[in-house]
Write a protein that holds these residues in place. Structure first.
Motif, PDB file in Angstrom:
ATOM      1  N   VAL A  30       0.862  -1.182   0.000  1.00 36.51           N
ATOM      2  CA  VAL A  30       0.000   0.000   0.000  1.00 36.51           C
ATOM      3  C   VAL A  30       0.898   1.232   0.000  1.00 36.51           C
ATOM      4  O   VAL A  30       1.841   1.320   0.782  1.00 36.51           O
ATOM      5  N   ILE A  31       0.591   2.165  -0.905  1.00 35.67           N
ATOM      6  CA  ILE A  31       1.396   3.383  -1.004  1.00 35.67           C
ATOM      7  C   ILE A  31       0.486   4.607  -0.947  1.00 35.67           C
ATOM      8  O   ILE A  31      -0.691   4.533  -1.275  1.00 35.67           O
ATOM      9  N   ASP A  32       1.043   5.722  -0.544  1.00 34.73           N
ATOM     10  CA  ASP A  32       0.324   6.986  -0.489  1.00 34.73           C
ATOM     11  C   ASP A  32       0.296   7.585  -1.896  1.00 34.73           C
ATOM     12  O   ASP A  32       1.345   7.813  -2.500  1.00 34.73           O
ATOM     13  N   LEU A  33      -0.896   7.810  -2.423  1.00 35.21           N
ATOM     14  CA  LEU A  33      -1.037   8.272  -3.798  1.00 35.21           C
ATOM     15  C   LEU A  33      -0.419   9.650  -4.017  1.00 35.21           C
ATOM     16  O   LEU A  33       0.307   9.858  -4.996  1.00 35.21           O
ATOM     17  N   LEU A  34      -0.671  10.588  -3.115  1.00 29.75           N
ATOM     18  CA  LEU A  34      -0.116  11.938  -3.267  1.00 29.75           C
ATOM     19  C   LEU A  34       1.408  11.906  -3.231  1.00 29.75           C
ATOM     20  O   LEU A  34       2.073  12.527  -4.072  1.00 29.75           O
ATOM     21  N   GLU A  35       1.950  11.151  -2.295  1.00 34.60           N
ATOM     22  CA  GLU A  35       3.408  11.033  -2.201  1.00 34.60           C
ATOM     23  C   GLU A  35       3.988  10.391  -3.467  1.00 34.60           C
ATOM     24  O   GLU A  35       5.029  10.812  -3.973  1.00 34.60           O
ATOM     25  N   THR A  36       3.281   9.405  -3.994  1.00 32.13           N
ATOM     26  CA  THR A  36       3.738   8.725  -5.206  1.00 32.13           C
ATOM     27  C   THR A  36       3.751   9.680  -6.392  1.00 32.13           C
ATOM     28  O   THR A  36       4.730   9.760  -7.135  1.00 32.13           O
ATOM     29  N   PHE A  37       2.657  10.421  -6.591  1.00 37.72           N
ATOM     30  CA  PHE A  37       2.602  11.392  -7.686  1.00 37.72           C
ATOM     31  C   PHE A  37       3.695  12.449  -7.531  1.00 37.72           C
ATOM     32  O   PHE A  37       4.342  12.832  -8.506  1.00 37.72           O
ATOM     33  N   THR A  38       3.885  12.916  -6.316  1.00 43.51           N
ATOM     34  CA  THR A  38       4.920  13.918  -6.063  1.00 43.51           C
ATOM     35  C   THR A  38       6.291  13.383  -6.453  1.00 43.51           C
ATOM     36  O   THR A  38       7.070  14.061  -7.120  1.00 43.51           O
ATOM     37  N   ASP A  39       6.579  12.150  -6.055  1.00 45.51           N
ATOM     38  CA  ASP A  39       7.866  11.532  -6.403  1.00 45.51           C
ATOM     39  C   ASP A  39       8.020  11.347  -7.905  1.00 45.51           C
ATOM     40  O   ASP A  39       9.119  11.414  -8.445  1.00 45.51           O
ATOM     41  N   MET A  40       6.894  11.126  -8.601  1.00 43.85           N
ATOM     42  CA  MET A  40       6.958  10.892 -10.046  1.00 43.85           C
ATOM     43  C   MET A  40       7.277  12.167 -10.818  1.00 43.85           C
ATOM     44  O   MET A  40       7.944  12.117 -11.848  1.00 43.85           O
ATOM     45  N   VAL A  41       6.785  13.292 -10.340  1.00 46.14           N
ATOM     46  CA  VAL A  41       6.945  14.535 -11.104  1.00 46.14           C
ATOM     47  C   VAL A  41       8.064  15.427 -10.577  1.00 46.14           C
ATOM     48  O   VAL A  41       8.399  16.427 -11.213  1.00 46.14           O
ATOM     49  N   LYS A  42       8.637  15.069  -9.450  1.00 39.40           N
ATOM     50  CA  LYS A  42       9.693  15.882  -8.851  1.00 39.40           C
ATOM     51  C   LYS A  42      10.932  15.859  -9.751  1.00 39.40           C
ATOM     52  O   LYS A  42      11.449  14.788 -10.064  1.00 39.40           O
ATOM     53  N   PRO A  43      11.406  17.031 -10.188  1.00 43.52           N
ATOM     54  CA  PRO A  43      12.629  17.061 -10.991  1.00 43.52           C
ATOM     55  C   PRO A  43      13.793  16.450 -10.208  1.00 43.52           C
ATOM     56  O   PRO A  43      14.004  16.767  -9.042  1.00 43.52           O
ATOM     57  N   GLY A  44      14.481  15.531 -10.836  1.00 43.12           N
ATOM     58  CA  GLY A  44      15.612  14.891 -10.190  1.00 43.12           C
ATOM     59  C   GLY A  44      15.211  13.900  -9.115  1.00 43.12           C
ATOM     60  O   GLY A  44      16.032  13.504  -8.294  1.00 43.12           O
TER      61      GLY A  44
END
Length: 79
Positions: A30-44
């Motif tokens: 189980v993962i946190d969706l907001l945290e996952t999206f943030t990690d996906m779009v974070k530059p670098g």
């Protein structure tokens, strides 16, 4: 690629479809969706866990999208 389901039942259903003779279900993370999206779009971003994720949409949402697209193509979009 790692599939990411929004509902556990969808994951189990798909697993059973692909592995009908295997009673075991894979380990579910189980993962946190907001945290996952943030990690996906974070530059670098360096979170390797999100690089190979593929989001699997909820079946009902796919059906609604198909219906809306059909209506739109038929000129019933209303907007």
């Amino acid at each position: 690629k790692k599939p990411a389901y929004f509902r556990v039942n969808d994951l189990r259903e798909e697993w059973n479809r692909q592995h009908p003779n295997d009673g075991a279900v894979p380990t579910i993370q189980v993962i946190d969706l907001l945290e996952t999206f943030t990690d996906m779009v974070k530059p670098g971003g360096r979170n390797e866990n999100v690089k190979d994720l593929i989001f699997i949409p909820v079946k009902e949402v796919v059906e609604v999208a198909k219906e809306l697209k059909t209506k739109q193509l038929a000129g019933e979009g209303g907007g």
